[in-house]
Design a protein around this motif. Structure first.
Motif, PDB file in Angstrom:
ATOM      1  N   ARG A  71      13.303 -15.371   7.831  1.00  9.61           N
ATOM      2  CA  ARG A  71      14.493 -14.568   7.552  1.00  9.61           C
ATOM      3  C   ARG A  71      14.220 -13.619   6.401  1.00  9.61           C
ATOM      4  O   ARG A  71      13.545 -13.966   5.437  1.00  9.61           O
ATOM      5  CB  ARG A  71      15.664 -15.478   7.194  1.00  9.61           C
ATOM      6  CG  ARG A  71      16.117 -16.315   8.372  1.00  9.61           C
ATOM      7  CD  ARG A  71      17.202 -17.302   8.033  1.00  9.61           C
ATOM      8  NE  ARG A  71      18.165 -16.782   7.066  1.00  9.61           N
ATOM      9  CZ  ARG A  71      18.928 -17.556   6.311  1.00  9.61           C
ATOM     10  NH1 ARG A  71      18.863 -18.853   6.399  1.00  9.61           N
ATOM     11  NH2 ARG A  71      19.778 -17.025   5.464  1.00  9.61           N
ATOM     12  N   GLN A  76      19.105 -13.983   3.778  1.00 10.79           N
ATOM     13  CA  GLN A  76      19.291 -15.145   2.912  1.00 10.79           C
ATOM     14  C   GLN A  76      20.455 -14.935   1.956  1.00 10.79           C
ATOM     15  O   GLN A  76      21.243 -15.852   1.719  1.00 10.79           O
ATOM     16  CB  GLN A  76      18.001 -15.433   2.155  1.00 10.79           C
ATOM     17  CG  GLN A  76      16.909 -15.915   3.081  1.00 10.79           C
ATOM     18  CD  GLN A  76      15.648 -16.260   2.357  1.00 10.79           C
ATOM     19  OE1 GLN A  76      15.681 -16.869   1.311  1.00 10.79           O
ATOM     20  NE2 GLN A  76      14.520 -15.865   2.922  1.00 10.79           N
ATOM     21  N   ALA A  78      23.052 -12.930   2.496  1.00  8.47           N
ATOM     22  CA  ALA A  78      24.276 -12.873   3.294  1.00  8.47           C
ATOM     23  C   ALA A  78      24.581 -14.201   3.989  1.00  8.47           C
ATOM     24  O   ALA A  78      25.680 -14.393   4.502  1.00  8.47           O
ATOM     25  CB  ALA A  78      24.164 -11.755   4.337  1.00  8.47           C
ATOM     26  N   GLY A  79      23.582 -15.097   4.035  1.00 11.32           N
ATOM     27  CA  GLY A  79      23.774 -16.361   4.739  1.00 11.32           C
ATOM     28  C   GLY A  79      23.812 -16.196   6.241  1.00 11.32           C
ATOM     29  O   GLY A  79      24.461 -16.952   6.949  1.00 11.32           O
ATOM     30  N   THR A  80      23.107 -15.189   6.750  1.00 12.88           N
ATOM     31  CA  THR A  80      23.089 -14.903   8.188  1.00 12.88           C
ATOM     32  C   THR A  80      21.647 -14.838   8.673  1.00 12.88           C
ATOM     33  O   THR A  80      20.711 -15.059   7.915  1.00 12.88           O
ATOM     34  CB  THR A  80      23.745 -13.542   8.484  1.00 12.88           C
ATOM     35  OG1 THR A  80      22.939 -12.506   7.916  1.00 12.88           O
ATOM     36  CG2 THR A  80      25.151 -13.470   7.935  1.00 12.88           C
ATOM     37  N   ASP A  81      21.473 -14.491   9.915  1.00 11.53           N
ATOM     38  CA  ASP A  81      20.139 -14.266  10.471  1.00 11.53           C
ATOM     39  C   ASP A  81      19.905 -12.760  10.618  1.00 11.53           C
ATOM     40  O   ASP A  81      19.199 -12.306  11.507  1.00 11.53           O
ATOM     41  CB  ASP A  81      20.005 -14.955  11.837  1.00 11.53           C
ATOM     42  CG  ASP A  81      18.554 -15.012  12.298  1.00 11.53           C
ATOM     43  OD1 ASP A  81      17.667 -15.058  11.437  1.00 11.53           O
ATOM     44  OD2 ASP A  81      18.319 -14.976  13.517  1.00 11.53           O
TER      45      ASP A  81
END
Length: 163
Positions: A71, A76, A78-81
């Motif tokens: 990722r 990381q 944003a806490g998304t993929d």
């Protein structure tokens, strides 16, 4: 007025030896920031070179070592993929020599994560317009070429882990 360029370098410590990479921070700010920040976070520590295409490229940057993961620093945070956009400028950068460092995408435009590769052959025109070149090997090209010479299976995975 004079233009001021931002100089950044990263020391990549591998089991084959050390490689110094100069990063094109001004020309490719997204890719450069991603790479430098992931290095600072020690994200690449213990990543294996999972893809060695002799006299073409060596690839790493997937902590899971499958070649399908990793990722970006943006994901990381944003806490998304989330992936990030390409920064391709073929007028300035083409795959014309060994030692160029580029983002390895997910096979489609604007799908950069954490994986990157270093060229070990040239010219490689079929990579132009497909991958963001964000740096070059300043020192340690001999180390990269040692990785290039690793014994690999038919899929390009070295028989012994090079980290």
């Amino acid at each position: 007025s004079t233009s001021r360029r931002t100089a950044q370098s990263v020391l990549l410590e591998t089991s084959a030896g050390d490689v110094v990479i100069d990063v094109y921070a001004d020309e490719c700010p997204l890719a450069a920031r991603n790479f430098v920040k992931l290095c600072e976070l020690k994200y690449y520590n213990f990543c294996v070179f999972h893809n060695v295409q002799r006299d073409v490229l060596v690839q790493t940057g997937d902590p899971g070592a499958s070649g399908r993961g990793g990722r970006s620093v943006y994901a990381q945070v944003a806490g998304t993929d989330e992936t990030f956009a390409d920064e391709i400028d073929v007028k300035r950068r083409r795959f014309t020599r060994r030692g160029l460092v580029a983002m390895a995408n997910r096979g489609a435009p604007n799908t950069n994560g954490s994986q990157f590769f270093i060229t070990t052959g040239a010219p490689l025109p079929y990579l132009d317009e497909r991958h963001t070149i964000f740096g070059e090997v300043a020192e340690g090209l001999d180390v990269v070429m040692r990785i290039n010479d690793a014994f690999c299976d038919d899929g390009g995975r070295p028989y012994y882990n090079v980290r």
